[in-house]
Design an enzyme around this catalytic site. Structure first.
Site, short mmCIF file in Angstrom:
data_model
loop_
_atom_site.label_atom_id
_atom_site.label_comp_id
_atom_site.label_asym_id
_atom_site.label_seq_id
_atom_site.Cartn_x
_atom_site.Cartn_y
_atom_site.Cartn_z
N ASP A 50 35.86 -26.90 46.35
CA ASP A 50 34.54 -27.07 45.75
C ASP A 50 33.91 -25.70 45.46
O ASP A 50 34.16 -24.74 46.18
CB ASP A 50 33.65 -27.87 46.73
N ASN A 107 35.03 -37.97 39.17
CA ASN A 107 34.98 -36.82 38.25
C ASN A 107 35.05 -37.21 36.77
O ASN A 107 34.69 -36.42 35.90
CB ASN A 107 36.10 -35.81 38.55
C1 FPP Z 1 34.94 -28.52 42.26
O1 FPP Z 1 34.16 -27.56 41.65
C2 FPP Z 1 36.28 -28.59 41.77
C3 FPP Z 1 36.85 -29.63 41.07
C4 FPP Z 1 36.16 -30.52 40.14
C5 FPP Z 1 38.25 -29.96 41.27
C6 FPP Z 1 39.18 -28.83 41.51
C7 FPP Z 1 39.73 -28.27 40.26
C8 FPP Z 1 40.39 -27.10 40.20
C9 FPP Z 1 40.63 -26.26 41.38
C10 FPP Z 1 40.87 -26.57 38.90
C11 FPP Z 1 42.21 -27.01 38.41
C12 FPP Z 1 43.11 -27.70 39.39
C13 FPP Z 1 44.45 -27.68 39.32
C14 FPP Z 1 45.27 -28.42 40.31
C15 FPP Z 1 45.14 -26.91 38.30
P1 FPP Z 1 32.78 -28.04 41.07
O2 FPP Z 1 32.91 -28.04 39.59
O3 FPP Z 1 32.36 -29.33 41.66
O4 FPP Z 1 31.85 -26.88 41.58
P2 FPP Z 1 30.26 -26.94 41.74
O5 FPP Z 1 29.98 -27.94 42.84
O6 FPP Z 1 29.92 -25.53 42.15
O7 FPP Z 1 29.67 -27.34 40.42
#
Ligand code: FPP
Length: 247
Positions: A18, A66
């Site tokens: 996250d 998501n």
């Molecule tokens: C959370 O950050 C992350 C995700 C939505 C999922 C994880 C995705 C990745 C690590 C990128 C690509 C993955 C792979 C396997 C290639 P957020 O967007 O919720 O962060 P925030 O809470 O700060 O907005």
């Protein structure tokens, strides 16, 4: 299923990655750049997990919730995933890493399903290190999917509902052939589990890291493992019951 972790080292670590969006914002960059850097952190953590002697690393890459993000962000995440899988295949074959996908496969874009199935099939016989990718994953949908499969097996007469216990139930979860996580890490300072491995983490230790996922490096990983090593896992027993008898 309880794990036999030795030397206070977890066998299976699961991570709620996250903070990509906040990382991007803090650097004055678009959200997708945060995800791109997040994908690099995924690669780093795979290497760290193998070096540190783990046997399973499960990553929460895309939740069932998501899909509700802006269309462009969902599309960018799928493209990153596709590229990641393309880049990883050679690495996985070379280092004998098994891929297991956890989630509602059939709702992912077809080309990604194909790539996932191909990678799973080609790495299926590797036994030393398994990467679980939770994609279109949610614990509640996982339980519903298990319940549906169990009901069908009961209808077909291959399962006796009166004798169903958790040991049999867990085989119907997406993680059926994996041990439960010993340690669940969530990055970015948020303290919740967000529908991730809720049944499997019943007895897991939880480590909340302040680090935003794109900055999660080997030192952050080791800090989580050091924290885990201090924990006493009692599984409902008392501390005294866990002490080895004096010789
Ligand atoms: C959370 O950050 C992350 C995700 C939505 C999922 C994880 C995705 C990745 C690590 C990128 C690509 C993955 C792979 C396997 C290639 P957020 O967007 O919720 O962060 P925030 O809470 O700060 O907005």
């Amino acid at each position: 299923m309880q794990n036999d972790s030795t030397n206070n080292r977890p066998r299976h670590v699961a991570i709620i990655m996250d903070g990509n969006g906040r990382w991007a914002k803090a650097h004055g960059l678009p959200r997708i750049e945060g995800h791109r850097r997040g994908a690099q952190a995924v690669q780093r953590s795979l290497e760290a997990a193998r070096d540190l002697g783990l046997q399973y690393l499960t990553l929460y890459a895309f939740s069932v919730e998501n899909w509700n993000r802006p269309k462009e962000e969902v599309q960018a995440l799928m493209e990153l995933l596709d590229q990641f899988l393309k880049d990883q295949l050679k690495h996985m074959l070379k280092h004998k890493i098994r891929l297991r996908v956890l989630g509602r496969y059939h709702e992912l874009p077809k080309h990604i399903q194909d790539r996932l199935r191909d990678t799973e099939a080609r790495t299926a016989d590797f036994t030393d290190f398994t990467v679980g990718l939770a994609l279109n994953y949610g614990s509640r949908t996982e339980v519903v999917d298990a319940a549906r499969a169990i009901a069908k097996a009961a209808q077909a007469g291959t399962l006796d509902p009166d004798n169903l216990d958790y040991a049999q139930f867990r085989d119907f979860l997406y993680t059926g052939d994996m041990p439960d996580p010993d340690l669940v890490i969530r990055t970015s300072g948020e303290s919740r589990l967000s529908n991730f491995l809720l049944l499997q983490s019943a007895y897991s230790e939880i480590h909340f890291s302040q680090v935003l996922w794109p900055d999660f490096d080997r030192a952050s990983f080791e800090a989580a493992l050091d924290d885990y090593a201090q924990r006493e896992r009692r599984y409902g027993k008392t501390s005294e019951q866990l002490q080895p008898p004096e010789s």
